[in-house]
Scaffold this active site. Sequence first.
Site, PDB file in Angstrom:
ATOM      1  N   LEU A  95       4.054   1.351  -4.547  1.00  0.00           N
ATOM      2  CA  LEU A  95       5.168   0.740  -5.277  1.00  0.00           C
ATOM      3  C   LEU A  95       4.731  -0.538  -6.010  1.00  0.00           C
ATOM      4  O   LEU A  95       5.560  -1.390  -6.343  1.00  0.00           O
ATOM      5  CB  LEU A  95       6.332   0.441  -4.316  1.00  0.00           C
ATOM      6  CG  LEU A  95       6.942   1.679  -3.637  1.00  0.00           C
ATOM      7  CD1 LEU A  95       8.026   1.275  -2.647  1.00  0.00           C
ATOM      8  CD2 LEU A  95       7.523   2.652  -4.672  1.00  0.00           C
ATOM      9  N   GLY A  96       3.443  -0.649  -6.238  1.00  0.00           N
ATOM     10  CA  GLY A  96       2.946  -1.758  -7.060  1.00  0.00           C
ATOM     11  C   GLY A  96       2.928  -3.094  -6.348  1.00  0.00           C
ATOM     12  O   GLY A  96       3.081  -4.139  -6.989  1.00  0.00           O
ATOM     13  N   ASP A  99       0.884  -0.902 -13.294  1.00  0.00           N
ATOM     14  CA  ASP A  99       1.571  -1.765 -12.322  1.00  0.00           C
ATOM     15  C   ASP A  99       1.770  -3.194 -12.838  1.00  0.00           C
ATOM     16  O   ASP A  99       2.889  -3.713 -12.807  1.00  0.00           O
ATOM     17  CB  ASP A  99       0.827  -1.785 -10.979  1.00  0.00           C
ATOM     18  CG  ASP A  99       0.875  -0.434 -10.275  1.00  0.00           C
ATOM     19  OD1 ASP A  99       1.234   0.556 -10.923  1.00  0.00           O
ATOM     20  OD2 ASP A  99       0.558  -0.379  -9.078  1.00  0.00           O
ATOM     21  N   GLY A 107       0.790  -1.236   0.000  1.00  0.00           N
ATOM     22  CA  GLY A 107       0.000   0.000   0.000  1.00  0.00           C
ATOM     23  C   GLY A 107       0.816   1.277   0.000  1.00  0.00           C
ATOM     24  O   GLY A 107       0.337   2.323   0.416  1.00  0.00           O
ATOM     25  N   ALA A 108       2.054   1.235  -0.486  1.00  0.00           N
ATOM     26  CA  ALA A 108       2.887   2.447  -0.508  1.00  0.00           C
ATOM     27  C   ALA A 108       2.920   3.085  -1.899  1.00  0.00           C
ATOM     28  O   ALA A 108       3.542   4.114  -2.093  1.00  0.00           O
ATOM     29  CB  ALA A 108       4.304   2.111  -0.065  1.00  0.00           C
ATOM     30  N   ALA A 153       0.121  -5.624  -7.699  1.00  0.00           N
ATOM     31  CA  ALA A 153       0.454  -6.223  -8.999  1.00  0.00           C
ATOM     32  C   ALA A 153       1.614  -7.202  -8.855  1.00  0.00           C
ATOM     33  O   ALA A 153       1.649  -8.239  -9.527  1.00  0.00           O
ATOM     34  CB  ALA A 153       0.809  -5.138 -10.013  1.00  0.00           C
TER      35      ALA A 153
END
Length: 325
Positions: free
Chosen positions: A112-113, A158, A109-110, A116
């Site tokens: 950064l994908g 992503d 949840g940052a 995916a």
Amino acid sequence: MLVSAPGKIILFGEHSVVYGRGAIASAIDLRTYTEGKLLKEKIIKIHANDLKIPGLSISFSEEEIVLGTDYGKAGFVVSYVKSAIEKIFTEYGSRKGFEISIKSEIPVGAGLGSSAAVVVPTLKLLSELLEMNLSNEEIAVMGKNVEIEVQGSSSGIDPAVSALGGGLYFKKGKIERFSAPNLPLIVGYTGEKGSTKILLEKVKALKEEYPEILENIMDAMEDIASKSKKILSENGDIKELGTLMNINNGLLEAIGVSTKELSELVFASRISGALGAKITGAGGGGCMYALAPNKQREVETAIKIAGGIPIRTKTTDEGVRVEHK
Ligand code: PMV
């Protein structure tokens, strides 16, 4: 069998990509690993200790796959895995029992994908175990469909980055892949990500109020993305890339997607020697990144002192891959 896939970073063009301009994303060397095997029993076992899921069993009948337990935020990640499994079984034509363990180096949840990067190696693992041999391009499309099912919509950035690796230039739904150099980056995470949906609405409202100004800003973002693509794909001057990052960040500030916390991380990075620093992704919290080839430790320390979480990474050409059979 062990499969892995990378997370992503948006280098340039977030927000403007929504309005038809080009954006550049790249795979980063933080990866998610999925390990698994087929089972004789009709059961799917998911272990995801790193995602703070103590262990989860999913039962399934001929009609549907049933998730037994809801594990809050981590359960949200499992809904991606579940949808990925459904997609594969639909394509394959029947259901099989299997066991999968998920380990991730990517903060959840940052921006950064991380989702995916769970979906893509899960799809690849099952495709290999079931001898479907889907191509990475097919996996990217399937990954986008998983995101649409779980989140309601997806730009597909992503899953495409995670499946294909390298640098990707996105414009009006078209994707162009190029080989990017291994850029040494420090990502600074504020600890909490803003809602992409809310940030998109905020930019849309500003654009409705000041259409011409916002169009000009989007055009400038487009120029930055295309100049950067040239520098990246031709292994050009990374000092210039840093300058373009700083200009792009100013434009993101202008459209109101920064926060005090993000700006502080950006300035802390620059003061400690980064060639450039900018927000990455939707903004409103979440992450920024700094390009600091010779000052990595200094920038990490500065981000920490400014209240952020530094994550050392680099861009990479490697997309989803089978580590061993
Ligand atoms: O918040 P992220 O990392 O998923 O980035 C969103 C990027 C936007 O351009 C703001 C939206 C999009 O779908 O491209």
